[in-house]
Design a protein around this motif. Structure first.
Motif, PDB file in Angstrom:
ATOM      1  N   PHE A   3      36.755  36.664  33.327  1.00 45.81           N
ATOM      2  CA  PHE A   3      37.777  36.587  32.578  1.00 45.81           C
ATOM      3  C   PHE A   3      38.280  38.152  32.429  1.00 45.81           C
ATOM      4  N   ASN A   4      39.431  38.206  32.119  1.00 47.09           N
ATOM      5  CA  ASN A   4      39.635  39.690  31.490  1.00 47.09           C
ATOM      6  C   ASN A   4      39.187  39.799  30.454  1.00 47.09           C
ATOM      7  N   ASN A  95      41.727  26.626  28.409  1.00 42.21           N
ATOM      8  CA  ASN A  95      42.963  27.488  28.050  1.00 42.21           C
ATOM      9  C   ASN A  95      43.831  27.717  29.188  1.00 42.21           C
ATOM     10  N   SER A  96      43.130  28.222  30.257  1.00 44.07           N
ATOM     11  CA  SER A  96      43.760  28.672  31.752  1.00 44.07           C
ATOM     12  C   SER A  96      44.492  27.367  32.285  1.00 44.07           C
ATOM     13  N   LEU A  97      43.784  26.305  32.371  1.00 45.33           N
ATOM     14  CA  LEU A  97      44.220  24.993  32.864  1.00 45.33           C
ATOM     15  C   LEU A  97      45.613  24.593  32.069  1.00 45.33           C
ATOM     16  N   TYR A 219      45.958  30.067  41.939  1.00 52.41           N
ATOM     17  CA  TYR A 219      46.941  30.543  40.839  1.00 52.41           C
ATOM     18  C   TYR A 219      46.267  31.200  39.593  1.00 52.41           C
ATOM     19  N   ALA A 220      44.786  30.926  39.442  1.00 54.41           N
ATOM     20  CA  ALA A 220      44.332  31.224  38.101  1.00 54.41           C
ATOM     21  C   ALA A 220      44.411  32.648  37.594  1.00 54.41           C
ATOM     22  N   SER A 221      44.198  33.766  38.678  1.00 56.05           N
ATOM     23  CA  SER A 221      44.454  34.873  38.341  1.00 56.05           C
ATOM     24  C   SER A 221      45.751  35.532  37.746  1.00 56.05           C
ATOM     25  N   LEU A 233      42.020  35.467  33.890  1.00 57.62           N
ATOM     26  CA  LEU A 233      41.018  35.570  34.857  1.00 57.62           C
ATOM     27  C   LEU A 233      41.579  36.759  35.808  1.00 57.62           C
ATOM     28  N   GLU A 234      40.439  37.275  36.285  1.00 56.87           N
ATOM     29  CA  GLU A 234      40.490  38.313  37.164  1.00 56.87           C
ATOM     30  C   GLU A 234      40.735  37.919  38.681  1.00 56.87           C
TER      31      GLU A 234
END
Length: 301
Positions: A3-4, A95-97, A219-221, A233-234
């Protein structure tokens, strides 16, 4: 996939039930009723019968040190927390999803409805009945909720031989959210129509959820925190991808059956082989196209 550090997490998207006591009812893996059996066979990421063989008497696996913190997920505030703590990583992945799927599905004229997410320890009540840690993470369509016991992620490494990298853990969360997408699109119930075997509906449902997890990973980053505009995310590394494929392989029916009984019985498969699970995660990741995740359109998934 790390994660960033500056990403802001939203603890309100996860209900933390740890410390509230075990759920009522019988333990999964013992003398359980037909409704729960059907739930496990169709929806969980691991075959319940062989999981019981691996865990012994069907008791919940012990939760090892470092998997939880006294303050629970309400203490998870930043991406740095998600890199340090497993429960915060689960929250950050949720959160990302929840940021990824609405915009992605909008391109297909599908409105995303956010599922509920519960983190629990040892046992909990669900809309699908009482559940324990022994069954692993799962999604219950009755209450549209994904359930996670952080103790499972140690089992994934210690018993099933997965790598312990972050994307291995994030893949599991993304897979269960994949079942929510299937529930929204009307595909989840196809598992119950054809519950066992290497070409069964149950296997195709699980492999499609793997494909959806890979699609998110692609696509997560680029998925941004709506409050800060910073990606959660990085960028994915080769090691991250290897970790995810390791997790997909670890929960293949053939691998778990062989570890538990010394033999492989494809006729009893409900989730797909290690090779199939890796293949469909990679399909989602490499194409980034949900239409390429139609496991029901191919003769042999």
């Amino acid at each position: 996939m790390s994660f960033n550090d500056g990403a802001e997490l939203d603890p309100s998207q996860v209900q933390d039930r740890r410390g509230s006591g075990p759920g009522r009812g019988m333990k999964i893996g013992g003398g359980i009723g037909g409704g729960i059996v059907a739930l496990i066979l169709v929806l969980l990421g691991v075959n319940p019968q062989v999981l019981e063989d691996l865990t012994g008497s069907g008791q919940p696996p012990a939760v090892g040190p470092g998997t939880t913190q006294s303050g629970g997920t309400r203490e998870c505030r930043t991406g740095a927390d998600a890199d340090k703590r497993l429960d915060c990583r689960i929250l950050g992945t949720v959160n990302s999803l929840n940021s990824f799927w609405p915009d992605y599905l909008a391109d297909y004229n599908v409105k995303y409805s956010r599922p509920q997410t519960v983190i629990f320890s040892q046992a909990t009540d669900t809309g699908c009945g009482a559940a324990t840690s022994a069954v692993g993470p799962f999604y219950c369509p009755s209450d549209r909720t994904a359930y996670f016991d952080p103790g499972f992620f140690e089992e994934l490494v210690d018993r099933f031989g997965s790598s312990g990298g972050p994307l291995a853990q994030e893949y599991v969360v993304a897979h269960e959210f994949g079942h929510h997408i299937q529930n929204m699109l009307g595909d989840l119930g196809r598992a119950q129509e054809d519950p066992q075997g290497p070409q069964s509906g149950a296997v195709r449902v699980e492999l499609q959820a793997d494909c959806y997890a890979g699609l998110w990973a692609r696509y997560a980053s680029t998925v941004k925190d709506p409050d800060t505009g910073q990606p959660f995310l990085e960028p994915l590394t080769k090691q991250d991808l290897a970790d995810a494929l390791s997790a997909a392989s670890a929960v293949g029916d053939d691998r778990i059956q062989e570890a538990a009984t010394g033999r492989v019985s494809p006729e009893a498969w409900t989730h797909g082989s290690s090779a199939q699970r890796q293949k469909w995660f990679s399909q989602g990741y490499s194409t980034g196209d949900i239409t390429k995740c139609d496991t029901f359109a191919v003769a042999r998934p």
